[in-house]
Design a protein around this motif. Structure first.
Motif, short mmCIF file in Angstrom:
data_model
loop_
_atom_site.label_atom_id
_atom_site.label_comp_id
_atom_site.label_asym_id
_atom_site.label_seq_id
_atom_site.Cartn_x
_atom_site.Cartn_y
_atom_site.Cartn_z
N MET A 1 84.69 16.63 42.61
CA MET A 1 83.57 17.32 41.96
C MET A 1 82.55 16.31 41.46
SD MET A 1 83.73 20.08 38.92
CE MET A 1 84.59 19.02 37.79
N ASN A 2 81.32 16.56 41.77
CA ASN A 2 80.27 15.62 41.40
C ASN A 2 79.83 15.84 39.96
OD1 ASN A 2 78.00 14.02 41.24
ND2 ASN A 2 77.48 14.35 43.39
N ILE A 3 80.36 15.00 39.08
CA ILE A 3 80.12 15.22 37.65
C ILE A 3 78.66 15.04 37.29
CG2 ILE A 3 80.69 14.42 35.33
CD1 ILE A 3 83.20 15.28 36.13
N ARG A 4 78.04 14.03 37.90
CA ARG A 4 76.66 13.74 37.54
C ARG A 4 75.75 14.93 37.82
NH1 ARG A 4 73.49 9.45 40.24
NH2 ARG A 4 75.01 7.80 40.13
N ILE B 1 77.70 33.06 42.95
CA ILE B 1 77.08 32.24 44.01
C ILE B 1 77.86 30.96 44.19
CG2 ILE B 1 75.03 30.97 44.70
CD1 ILE B 1 73.42 32.93 42.97
N ARG B 2 78.18 30.31 43.07
CA ARG B 2 78.88 29.03 43.16
C ARG B 2 80.26 29.23 43.80
NH1 ARG B 2 76.60 24.74 40.17
NH2 ARG B 2 74.80 25.42 38.96
N ARG B 3 80.90 30.31 43.44
CA ARG B 3 82.20 30.59 44.05
C ARG B 3 82.05 30.80 45.55
NH1 ARG B 3 87.00 31.21 42.71
NH2 ARG B 3 87.48 32.50 40.93
N ALA B 4 80.99 31.50 45.92
CA ALA B 4 80.80 31.77 47.36
C ALA B 4 80.59 30.50 48.15
CB ALA B 4 79.61 32.71 47.54
N VAL B 5 79.98 29.48 47.56
CA VAL B 5 79.76 28.24 48.32
C VAL B 5 80.91 27.25 48.16
CG1 VAL B 5 77.26 28.42 48.32
CG2 VAL B 5 78.39 27.09 46.53
N GLY B 6 81.98 27.67 47.51
CA GLY B 6 83.15 26.80 47.52
C GLY B 6 83.70 26.36 46.17
N ALA B 7 83.14 26.87 45.06
CA ALA B 7 83.68 26.47 43.75
C ALA B 7 84.99 27.20 43.47
CB ALA B 7 82.66 26.80 42.65
N THR B 8 85.96 26.46 42.93
CA THR B 8 87.21 27.10 42.51
C THR B 8 87.06 27.54 41.06
OG1 THR B 8 88.09 25.00 41.76
CG2 THR B 8 88.61 25.66 44.02
N ALA B 9 88.02 28.28 40.57
CA ALA B 9 87.99 28.71 39.16
C ALA B 9 87.94 27.49 38.25
CB ALA B 9 89.22 29.56 38.86
N ASP C 1 87.94 25.77 49.72
CA ASP C 1 87.63 24.67 50.61
C ASP C 1 87.03 25.18 51.92
OD1 ASP C 1 89.10 21.92 52.17
OD2 ASP C 1 87.91 21.84 50.32
N ILE C 2 87.61 26.25 52.43
CA ILE C 2 87.09 26.84 53.67
C ILE C 2 85.66 27.33 53.45
CG2 ILE C 2 87.26 28.82 55.23
CD1 ILE C 2 90.20 28.54 55.23
N ARG C 3 85.44 27.98 52.33
CA ARG C 3 84.09 28.48 52.06
C ARG C 3 83.09 27.34 52.00
NH1 ARG C 3 86.88 31.66 48.16
NH2 ARG C 3 85.91 30.57 46.41
N ALA C 4 83.54 26.20 51.46
CA ALA C 4 82.62 25.07 51.32
C ALA C 4 82.39 24.34 52.63
CB ALA C 4 83.18 24.09 50.27
N HIS C 5 83.31 24.46 53.56
CA HIS C 5 83.19 23.70 54.81
C HIS C 5 82.84 24.55 56.03
CE1 HIS C 5 85.37 20.57 52.55
NE2 HIS C 5 84.84 19.74 53.42
N PHE D 1 77.76 20.88 48.03
CA PHE D 1 78.30 19.52 47.99
C PHE D 1 78.75 19.09 46.60
CE2 PHE D 1 77.92 18.87 52.32
CZ PHE D 1 76.74 19.45 52.74
N ILE D 2 78.54 19.95 45.61
CA ILE D 2 79.14 19.67 44.31
C ILE D 2 80.65 19.88 44.41
CG2 ILE D 2 79.22 20.35 41.88
CD1 ILE D 2 76.47 21.42 42.14
N TYR D 3 81.04 20.77 45.33
CA TYR D 3 82.43 21.22 45.34
C TYR D 3 83.23 20.68 46.51
CZ TYR D 3 80.10 24.28 42.09
OH TYR D 3 79.35 24.76 41.06
N ARG D 4 82.61 19.73 47.25
CA ARG D 4 83.35 19.17 48.38
C ARG D 4 82.87 17.76 48.64
NH1 ARG D 4 81.08 20.79 54.13
NH2 ARG D 4 81.28 18.54 54.29
#
Lengths: 408, 234
Positions: free
Chosen positions: A1-4, A318-326, B85-89, B114-117
């Motif tokens: 996770m990109n903290i910055r 939105i963030r969850r949809a692009v790949g964020a976990t809980a 992970d799948i959603r992000a990739h 790219f924050i999440y992967r």
């Protein structure tokens, strides 16, 4: 996770609602300022108390004459006790291990001629070691010596401020009259460093020292005998076991004075410990009060974060949809509250320093701002921020992404 | 005959919600295969379960029963982190309401995944070139809520593309757009499918479905018609 990135995005979210961000940090700001201000006052008071006591000498034991009540005097009229005397001092020095110096002093009330009335001099008839124990330094001339005492020379030494107020008449060779009796000035002192305002202490700068024994012919406290002392000071090799030594002194004197307690034993080391304890409790109370306001500040942050998260429900989806976990979501909001309380804390430190400064200027109370208090209160602020943010962050993390995306 | 493994394979996919103590079955057993590079429209009236199917295909939700293989792997074996992970990739979403983050700039929105992967090298340059491709090269640093509807949807498409997805899922992508802009967006999506990206568009509008080679009709949680098999059987 990109903290910055998360931090910069968190900053942007906060900036979207600037007023809201400011208001939510206010609680933490005031809380931290209160902690710093209170600690500064507490530390200032502590330092002042400790300075006063330490100038009495941590390695010293002071025995002071006390006035007996009439009832006690009646008992004593049988002449049981001959009051504090130089013989007591010599005996104590010889019989207590670890004594490096012993000095006696007798406080005199007499009139000093030719001085301005706003200087209240202390007249002390002393033995030669008084100067060493008190750590005086000579500006001009010499101090009282054993020879002066032996010969009962009418010489005197002036403290710094007293010499100054005499002006020309306070120089070496000049004569000072004490109740009509002439004393020749043989020395003047430098200003005494760290002079104490403690009630037991002598204001050296305002003292005039004469050899013990030369105070005949001057009024002395009635009921006392010749060679009587108002004070004996014992200086030891170290400040260890002071209480043991103090009880030894008490036992010896009790015997010599036949159980008449016309003296008291002052142990600066013990006074110091007591003062430290008192100040510690004092500080604790102050800080506890200030902490309460910090907690209230935390509740403020939690409140604001809950409202904010409710507004940003869709963003969470939105963030969850692009790949964020809980976990990602939770971290994001925890970072945001931590940021809020960090900023509030830093501003609070600045504010607290200003408050402490104002207190010292307006109320005249001494204040000491320590790095520890800043670190402590910042730490508290950040902890409060993290705790306050936990519940809202968990709530955000648990949101169902699909319902979140449908939210308006 | 196609011999490759389908990108998407579902078997008896079911989704049931518990509403007010009772079971509400939204999907009644979906069997669907989608091959790489297909452009599929999923059509149906409101309540047909098409959005629910899309959420399952996009790994935003888990089925109550049945199985779903994406790129040959069963998602039933995967935990939350693996799905994220799948959603992000692999998966790009496009929504009716655009769903950009308002306080971030266009490029920040595009780079959101790219924050999440892991972050590939030169990703910013890639994002810029994708934005140029969708006609937004001049708006890169603008705040996203300064844009028009069509522009926002293009940013969403860019965000979906930047991860090099295997699958793009679009839920009523033109619902909030005027006819002309909507057409342009659909052309863009068709172009992507021609380049080999699998595109699935969920819609209730037949005019939108026209743009896709294949239409799957749904009703009451079931597939009632699939033009692919219709054509084959013809």
């Amino acid at each position: 996770m990109n903290i910055r990135q998360i931090i910069s995005q968190g900053y942007k979210s906060l900036m979207m609602h600037r007023l809201r961000a400011v208001l939510s940090t206010l609680g933490v700001l005031f809380g931290v300022a209160a902690v710093i201000g209170m600690l500064a006052v507490g530390e200032g008071a502590k330092k002042e108390a400790l300075d006063q006591i330490s100038s009495l000498g941590m390695k010293n034991l002071i025995v002071r004459r006390i006035e007996l009540s009439d009832e006690q005097k009646a008992k004593n009229r049988q002449g049981n006790s001959s009051a504090l005397s130089i013989e007591d001092g010599v005996f104590l020095k010889d019989h207590i291990p670890g004594v490096v110096h012993m000095a006696g002093a007798n406080q005199i009330k007499a009139g000093l001629q030719a001085i301005s009335t706003d200087v209240m001099p202390e007249i002390l008839a002393i033995t030669e070691n008084f100067g060493i124990i008190k750590g005086i330094s000579m500006a001009h001339g010499r101090f009282i010596t054993a020879l002066d005492i032996e010969q009962r020379s009418h010489v005197c030494v002036l403290g710094h401020s007293l010499a100054k107020s005499f002006g020309r008449k306070g120089q070496i060779g000049q004569s000072i009259r004490l109740d009509g009796v002439e004393f020749t000035v043989v020395g003047t002192l430098n200003s005494q460093q760290g002079s104490s305002k403690h009630p037991v202490a002598h204001q050296i700068d305002n003292c005039i020292f004469i050899p013990l024994g030369t105070e005949f012919g001057l009024p002395v406290t009635p009921g006392t005998k010749r060679d009587a002392l108002s004070e004996i000071i014992l200086q030891f090799d170290s400040s260890e076991r002071m209480m043991e030594r103090a009880s030894l002194v008490k036992r010896i004197l009790s015997q010599r004075h036949h159980d008449v307690e016309d003296y008291k034993v002052i142990v600066p080391f013990e006074l110091m410990n007591q003062a430290l304890k008192t100040q510690y409790t004092f500080n604790l109370v102050l800080v506890s009060i200030a902490t309460i306001s910090l907690l209230v500040g935390g509740i403020g942050i939690m409140n604001i974060m809950l409202a904010t998260i409710s507004e940003r429900t869709r963003e969470i989806g939105i963030r969850r949809a692009v790949g964020a976990t809980a976990k990602h979501i939770m971290s994001q909001f925890l970072i945001e509250t931590t940021l809020l309380s960090l900023v509030g804390g830093l501003l609070g430190i600045v504010f607290g320093c200003i408050v402490a400064f104002l207190i010292s200027v307006i109320a005249g109370w001494p204040t000491v701002i320590t790095v520890l208090s800043a670190v402590l209160s910042l730490g508290m602020a950040v902890t409060v921020g993290i705790c306050a943010g936990l519940y809202p962050a968990m709530k955000a993390a648990k949101m169902n992404p699909i319902t979140a995306l449908r939210h308006y | 005959m196609k011999t490759q493994t389908p990108l998407i394979q579902t078997r008896k996919l079911k989704k049931t919600y518990i509403v007010g103590g009772k079971d509400l079955c939204v999907l009644e057993g979906i069997d669907l295969d989608v091959n790489e590079g297909e452009c599929v429209a999923i059509m149906g009236p409101s309540g047909s379960g098409k959005s629910t199917l899309m959420h399952l295909l996009g790994c935003l939700d888990r089925p109550s029963e049945g199985d779903y293989w994406l790129l040959g792997s069963s998602i039933l074996d995967m935990n939350e982190i693996a799905l994220a992970d799948i959603r992000a990739h692999k998966i790009g979403f496009i929504f009716q309401a655009f769903n950009l983050i308002p306080q971030l700039s266009v490029i920040e929105n595009v780079l959101l995944p790219f924050i999440y992967r892991d972050v590939p090298e030169n990703i910013s340059q890639k994002a810029v070139s994708i934005l140029e491709r969708v006609g937004l090269g001049h708006r890169i640093y603008h705040r996203s809520n300064d844009l028009s509807g069509g522009e926002m949807q293009r940013v969403a498409i860019a965000r979906a593309l930047v991860i090099d997805p295997s699958l793009i899922l679009a839920d009523e992508p033109t619902g909030n757009l005027d006819v002309k802009t909507g057409k342009a967006i659909l052309e863009l999506l068709k172009e992507l499918s021609q380049k080999g990206v699998t595109v699935i568009i969920v819609t209730h509008d037949p005019a939108v479905a026209e743009h896709c080679q294949r239409t799957v009709r749904m009703q009451d949680g079931k597939i009632v018609h699939d033009t692919k098999y219709n054509l084959q059987t013809l």
